[in-house]
Scaffold this active site. Structure first.
Site, mmCIF file in Angstrom:
data_model
loop_
_atom_site.group_PDB
_atom_site.id
_atom_site.type_symbol
_atom_site.label_atom_id
_atom_site.label_comp_id
_atom_site.label_asym_id
_atom_site.label_seq_id
_atom_site.Cartn_x
_atom_site.Cartn_y
_atom_site.Cartn_z
ATOM 1 N N CYS A 235 63.174 82.895 169.241
ATOM 2 C CA CYS A 235 61.862 82.259 169.072
ATOM 3 C C CYS A 235 61.971 81.013 168.185
ATOM 4 O O CYS A 235 61.394 79.979 168.491
ATOM 5 C CB CYS A 235 60.861 83.221 168.406
ATOM 6 S SG CYS A 235 60.987 84.929 168.955
ATOM 7 N N ASP A 236 62.697 81.092 167.074
ATOM 8 C CA ASP A 236 62.621 80.040 166.056
ATOM 9 C C ASP A 236 63.904 79.240 165.853
ATOM 10 O O ASP A 236 63.898 78.249 165.111
ATOM 11 C CB ASP A 236 62.214 80.675 164.707
ATOM 12 C CG ASP A 236 60.859 81.355 164.796
ATOM 13 O OD1 ASP A 236 60.006 80.852 165.560
ATOM 14 O OD2 ASP A 236 60.646 82.376 164.132
ATOM 15 N N CYS B 158 63.417 86.326 164.439
ATOM 16 C CA CYS B 158 63.767 86.158 165.849
ATOM 17 C C CYS B 158 64.393 84.780 166.091
ATOM 18 O O CYS B 158 63.697 83.759 166.044
ATOM 19 C CB CYS B 158 62.512 86.334 166.707
ATOM 20 S SG CYS B 158 62.766 85.958 168.445
#
Ligand SMILES: Cc1cc2nc3c(=O)[nH]c(=O)nc-3n(C[C@H](O)[C@H](O)[C@H](O)COP(=O)(O)OP(=O)(O)OC[C@H]3O[C@@H](n4cnc5c(N)ncnc54)[C@H](O)[C@@H]3O)c2cc1C
Length: 292
Positions: free
Chosen positions: A122-123, A119
């Site tokens: 997210c990261d 993701c």
């Protein structure tokens, strides 16, 4: 979330159980095909949906993973087992979506959260000024690569086919970035590193040569599988593991309905999942009223 909104508005006594708000939506950097929103990040759209849902009278259990679904009293009652106990209901709607496919190669598991991610939303920020690889040259992979241009200094896209498999407009966008390098015919074999990923080994299918690139992170975007494990022994699945539903979102078990990406509905899209969720709730309502 859309099933929750519809069930609440029908005044059904509803419990919505969710592990992570947003599901796959939060991995979508930009959503440009959800009617009413010309362009919105997946995270923002998810937040708006949660906000809308919570305006309704509905019981919500957040951060809770349901581990099991069982039938009781000759199938009339559905029992779901979560981490903190059981819940019982006359009907259930399963909307557990899909989960990213893993490459299934040596030490992938070891590096999840240590350089390997599924993701970018997210990261992605972790990889500011770093070199990253995106495995997968279809729409999701190219979307991730474009999102990473805000952070990473160099981005490799590795595709195992001889050409990218993404929509033309995405390919054109990607080609405008000199820091994105596309490697086709690349079959990823192994990750290198000690505590964190430091490199990636792939086979060049055009020459069968084994090659290695130094990377600080890897984003895997090679598709997804239906998240069916909860109901695998309770309702019928198709060969791909998707829950079989009819036009009223009914599964093979009369009081279990299903909606969205976990089902065999054609095309996995937000607007479709939302519409199917609404339908499932309305059909669950008809079913419950029919019991009275
Ligand atoms: C990178 C990416 C980009 C995308 N871009 C777009 C786009 O631009 N436009 C578009 O229309 N679609 C896009 N999609 C597809 C879209 O995200 C999905 O079609 C949509 O999210 C499906 O919704 P869903 O509710 O069926 O499933 P999901 O989004 O997968 O949600 C499933 C939910 O169930 C919860 N859950 C699962 N198991 C349990 C359990 N055991 N207990 C409790 N809760 C559980 C999860 O936490 C999650 O909240 C994209 C997908 C990806 C991966």
């Amino acid at each position: 979330m859309s099933a929750g909104i519809y069930a609440a508005r029908k005044k059904l006594k509803t419990l919505l159980i969710v592990k992570d708000w947003g599901g796959q939506l939060i991995s979508a950097p930009w959503v440009e095909n959800y009617p009413g929103f010309e362009s919105i990040s997946g995270m923002n759209l998810s937040n708006k949906l949660v906000e809308h849902l919570k305006k309704n009278e509905i019981d919500i259990k957040e951060d809770l993973r349901i581990k099991e679904i069982k039938l009781e009293q000759g199938g009339r009652i559905i029992r779901t087992r979560g981490e903190n106990g059981d819940f019982r209901a006359k009907a259930a709607i399963i909307a557990t979506g899909r989960i990213p496919k893993k490459l299934g190669i040596s030490n992938e598991e070891k590096f999840i959260g240590r350089g390997i991610s599924y993701c970018a939303t997210c990261d992605g920020p972790i990889f500011q000024d770093k070199t990253v690889a995106v495995v997968g040259g279809a729409n999701a992979g190219l979307g991730i690569a474009l999102e990473l241009t805000a952070y990473a200094s160099k981005i490799y896209i590795l595709e195992f086919l001889p050409q990218l498999n993404a929509d033309e407009y995405l390919q054109e966008k990607v080609k405008k970035f000199s820091k994105i390098k596309i490697i086709t015919n690349a079959l990823v074999k192994e990750f290198k590193g000690d505590q964190f990923v430091k490199g990636l080994v792939y086979q060049d299918n055009s020459s069968d040569k084994i090659k290695e690139i130094a990377v600080d992170g890897v984003f895997v975007a090679i598709g997804s599988n239906a998240n069916f494990s909860l109901v695998k022994n309770v309702v019928e699945l198709n060969k791909q593991g998707e829950i079989k539903i009819d036009s009223k979102n009914r599964t093979s078990q009369p009081n279990i309905f299903a909606a969205g990406d976990v089902t065999d509905v054609s095309h996995k899209q937000i607007v479709i999942a939302a519409g199917e969720g609404a339908k499932a709730a309305l059909n669950a309502y008809d079913y419950i009223k029919g019991l009275e």
